[in-house]
Design a protein around this motif. Structure first.
Motif: not given
Lengths: 245, 213, 455
Positions: A16-18, A39, A42, A44-45, A50, A62, A65, C401-402, C405-408, C411-412, C415, C420-421, C448
């Motif tokens: 998604d990111t890279l 898609f 919601a 993420t990873c 981890h 995660l 999730r 990171a957690f 990553l644990s919240d949309r 996370y967005e 991004q 994130l990169g 996305r």
């Protein structure tokens, strides 16, 4: 398959990111084969990084999730063997160890509907020729999680052999490329030594493109090949399958 | 309590505590592997000869009537003139001087002899192995160890195909307290660059005489 | 190990001779093992049986040890129990003293290396002679084992020739041919075998049903040590016990093919107590715990005790085959060492070893008793983090990171900010990564974003 099979894409945070092109290519291939692609935004990873780094609580949170996000999807497709391996094999064992029985059940339930991309194409859709055309010499690197973890066996090769114009070379070296998640930086020197041998094996094929089913391994191999100005590109298998005449 | 009995009690206590619940559930062992082979007597002997030769044992096949002459000829070729024989090993190659290990010879004496003559209890075709069981036909363990040449007579009837068959055949001997030695080819080491080199401490030459009685 | 695996491995990688020796040796042995395994049609069934037998042993260990003790003693042997290395060393030293032994013969036993028996004997004025070819090489060189089965795998033939010329050959010139080198060792050791009446061995297996101890070897030094001396002391980890005689039919197939890639190793000696008129007049079996019951207590780590010391996992490991054994800082190197050493010694003593792997899975695939080393490594990484802690930077990066990553939403946003990169984690990773590899350019659009745009 009859009707329009639905495929929910677990693209992975990494792609998604890279490496968004891997996700786009996966969508292209699935739609070309008549799938209705979803898609769930919601996502993420999956928690692999981890979990494999020893942060089990976070990794399992995660993973939980991901279980929730994909709970209603009949089929989940993921273009990453290592993420699938984590969700299907490692995470359930760590969850069991942590006494999280609901999560174990959830992961097992998800595991039955979760397909690595080549599994989905070959086993679920029963397709080998996805209508791709890619007139280049391509070296296939079997990543550890695809080869020994998920035991994908011939699936990726069958798909590649059916690609129009493609000249397939197998890399004569089944050793790890040296990525291994945080291993690549925690033990950077060993990782680099492993990479050097892998690059030599890839270059020995005379291929223009090195492909695999994990973007993380391709980042390692591509990063090394790029630094060496080897003139060999890396592409995810999905990206090759997405190419048309 | 003495230190020794304390150690024993503590290790057993710790192990019992460590296995916890797992100790209550019996583990069943799936034995779906091959326990017996499918070859006939000729096939077994052929395989045994092939596999034993693979590990650089010299293999000779004879009918019973030819054995003595064959042994004598081979001893002559190898210049093995002074031999020791296991107490119940009946073979006396002409031309060689044979001492019988009864009463037992000192190890230093064994070291001076050219070779040893023994039978074997069981032979395993798949692995090219002969098994010695300390019986009068095989001799005590030192006997077939110290001399540099081991001449071993293998009765075709004692050749089994698989390891499980051999282990089963040896069970009574072990139950009776016999020491066993499995011998597969001459002594060897792979310690130098993983290259197998014949002959370190045990006999550097193993000559197998396979005989149909 | 103070320095940890990372720096020890870096140092090993700098030794080009070592790397050549290791690459050559592991390539050879990998091919041989693969061929030896491929010809066995029921290999998977044997592995399943081997794994189950070992699991059964662990589940009934106290009972099996008591059975073994009884059977050995009924056959004239004597059984001793040692909670740790010091107790085992004291038992062996006392026995040697009681017999007036100033020298002892040793047949390769990693267990006695684990407890540093030779040093304990030396402190008591007793000289231990290693009789395994490679152990002799290491002893003469003042070096230590780098492989479970081929302890001098890091040495090539010319190094061994030079060493022998300086030591046992007493000034004679030697040929570099392995046959000549083996002959030099034979000459040197034969005199000792015939003279020294006290020997110490390890054990590959011990059968509780019959009180039989098995030593699996190639050179014949094991036969010499277990046969010629008057007194034999075997030091064995408690996990080596097998319940039934029949169980050997599985392990005598699994071990040689996995270890040296042979259908059968040249010699396997199996004895049960004392045999009148054949072999030692006195036999002592020392049952050693030394951390094993701690390993047993970890449900997921327990299977490390199933190991039969074949070293297949070392040979196939891409990490081991490049850095060699010394980097693992233990007599148990390679993947199995990475899971066994921290558990035996305690995690704080070897906290970096669970990370000495890329989790590639080659070890699990090769293991004849199916020890899931990759999962065990991940499990131990978790234990190290919980019980010992992680470096602060890594902890902070994973926590950050957690959170993302644990919240949309987070996370967005991350991004969009291209964080994130290139965020905290990337900062931590970038330097060691970039020494040898390009970092990918962050793409102009995430997946996305493309998906949303597409509608």
């Amino acid at each position: 398959m009859s009707g329009e099979p639905r495929a929910a894409l677990l693209v992975t945070c990494f792609n998604d990111t890279l490496f968004p092109d891997v996700g786009r290519a996966t969508v292209t291939v699935l739609e070309r084969l008549g799938c209705e692609v979803a898609f769930p935004a919601a996502q993420t990873c999956c928690g692999q990084m981890h979990g494999n780094s020893g942060a089990h609580e976070e990794g399992l949170a995660l993973a939980a999730r991901a279980v929730r996000v994909f709970a209603e999807e009949p089929a989940v497709v993921c273009p990453s063997a290592s993420c699938v391996g984590w969700l299907r094999e490692t995470a359930p064992r760590l969850a069991a160890e942590a006494g999280e029985d609901d999560l174990v059940a959830g992961l097992e339930q998800l595991g039955g509907r979760l397909f690595e991309l080549t599994e989905f194409l070959c086993d679920h859709l029963g397709v080998e020729d996805v209508g791709a055309f890619f007139p280049h010499r391509v070296a296939y690197h079997p990543t550890c999680h695809s080869l020994r973890g998920l035991k994908l066996g011939e699936r990726p090769l069958r798909l590649l052999r059916a690609v129009g114009g493609l000249d397939l070379a197998e890399v004569d070296d089944e050793d790890c490329c040296g990525f291994g998640g945080t291993f690549a930086v925690k033990n950077a020197d060993v990782s680099t030594a492993m990479l050097a041998d892998k690059m030599a094996a890839v270059r020995a094929t005379g291929a223009e493109v090195c492909t695999a089913v994990d973007s993380s391994c391709l980042m390692q191999i591509g990063g090394g090949l790029g630094r060496a100005r080897a003139g060999v590109r890396t592409m995810h298998l999905a990206e090759i399958l997405a190419c048309e005449r | 309590m003495s230190a020794a009995s304390t150690a024993r009690a503590e290790i057993l206590r710790r192990a019992t505590a460590a296995i916890g619940a797992a100790g209550a559930e019996p583990v069943t062992v799936p034995r779906r592997y091959r326990s017996a082979g499918g070859l006939g007597p000729e096939g077994r002997v052929d395989l045994f000869c092939e596999r034993a030769a693979d590990y650089r044992a010299r293999v000779h096949r004879f009918a019973a009537a030819e054995l003595d002459a064959a042994l004598a000829a081979r001893c002559e070729e190898l210049r093995a003139r002074r031999l020791v024989a296991a107490p119940a090993a009946p073979w006396r190659p002409g031309g060689a001087e044979v001492e019988v290990d009864d009463p037992p010879l000192a190890a230093a004496r064994l070291d001076q002899l050219d070779g040893v003559l023994s039978g074997c209890a069981v032979a395993i075709a798949e692995t090219g192995t002969v098994v010695l069981d300390g019986s009068p036909l095989c001799g005590r363990r030192a006997l077939t160890l110290v001399p540099d040449l081991h001449l071993c007579v293998v009765a075709a009837a004692n050749v089994v195909e698989t390891v499980p068959e051999a282990v089963a055949a040896l069970a009574p001997a072990v139950a009776a307290g016999a020491p066993l030695t499995f011998v597969s080819g001459p002594s060897a080491t792979s310690d130098i660059e993983l290259q197998r080199v014949d002959g370190v401490h045990g006999p550097r030459q193993l000559e197998l005489f396979v005989v149909w009685y | 190990m103070k320095a940890g695996f990372e720096s020890a491995a870096r140092e090993a990688l700098g030794d080009s001779q070592l790397r050549r020796n290791m690459a050559r040796a592991t390539t050879t042995i990998r091919a041989r093992r693969a061929a030896a395994v491929a010809e066995v049609e029921d290999w998977e069934e044997l592995r399943e049986a081997g794994a189950a037998i070992k699991a059964a042993v662990m589940a009934s260990l106290p009972r099996q040890l008591e059975r073994l003790e009884r059977a050995v003693e009924e056959r004239g042997g004597r059984v001793h129990w040692a909670r740790d290395g010091a107790e085992a060393n004291a038992i062996v030293t006392d026995l040697a003293r009681a017999h007036g032994a100033g020298e002892v013969l040793k047949v390769k036993s990693i267990t006695t290396d684990e407890i540093e028996l030779n040093q304990a004997l030396a402190a008591a004025g007793i000289r231990a002679h290693e009789t395994d070819f490679a152990e002799l090489v290491n002893q003469l060189a003042g070096d230590w084992s780098s492989h479970i089965l081929v302890p001098a795998i890091h040495r090539n033939r010319s190094e061994i020739r030079l060493l022998f010329e300086d030591t046992i050959a007493a000034g004679r010139r030697l040929d570099e041919d392995p046959v000549a080198l083996a002959a030099a060792a034979r000459g040197h050791l034969r005199e000792l075998f015939l003279r020294v009446p006290f020997a110490v061995s390890g054990a590959n297996f011990a059968v509780a049903e019959t009180g039989s101890v098995a030593v699996v070897e190639s050179e014949g030094n094991g036969r010499m040590c277990t046969t010629l001396p008057e007194v034999l002391v075997t030091v064995m980890g408690i996990e080596k016990v097998l319940p039934e005689w029949r169980d050997l039919e599985v392990f005598l197939q699994l071990l040689p093919r996995s270890a040296t890639g042979e259908r059968m190793n040249p010699y396997t000696s199996i004895w049960s107590g004392v045999h009148a008129g054949d072999g030692p007049r006195e036999f002592h079996l020392v049952l050693l715990d030394n951390g094993r019951t701690d390993v047993l207590a970890d449900e997921l780590g327990r299977a490390a005790l199933h190991c039969i010391r074949c070293s297949a996992c070392l040979n196939v490991c891409p990490v081991y085959s490049r850095v060699g054994g010394h980097a693992y800082g233990s007599v148990y190197p390679g993947p199995i060492g990475a899971v066994l050493t921290p558990q035996l010694r305690g995690l704080p003593q070897a906290p970096t070893l669970p990370w000495a792997s890329s989790l590639c899975g080659a070890c699990l695939e090769a293991c004849p008793v199916k020890i899931d080393i990759p999962t065990m490594l991940v499990h131990l990484r978790g234990r190290v983090r919980r019980e010992v802690g992680a470096p602060r930077g890594e902890r902070a990066a994973l926590a950050a990171a957690f959170r993302v990553l644990s919240d949309r939403g987070r996370y967005e946003r991350a991004q969009r900010l291209r964080r994130l990169g290139r965020g905290a984690l990337a900062q931590l990773l970038a330097a060691p990564w970039s020494r040898s590899r390009e970092l990918p350019e962050p793409p102009p659009q995430t997946f996305r974003e493309w998906w949303d745009e597409r509608g």
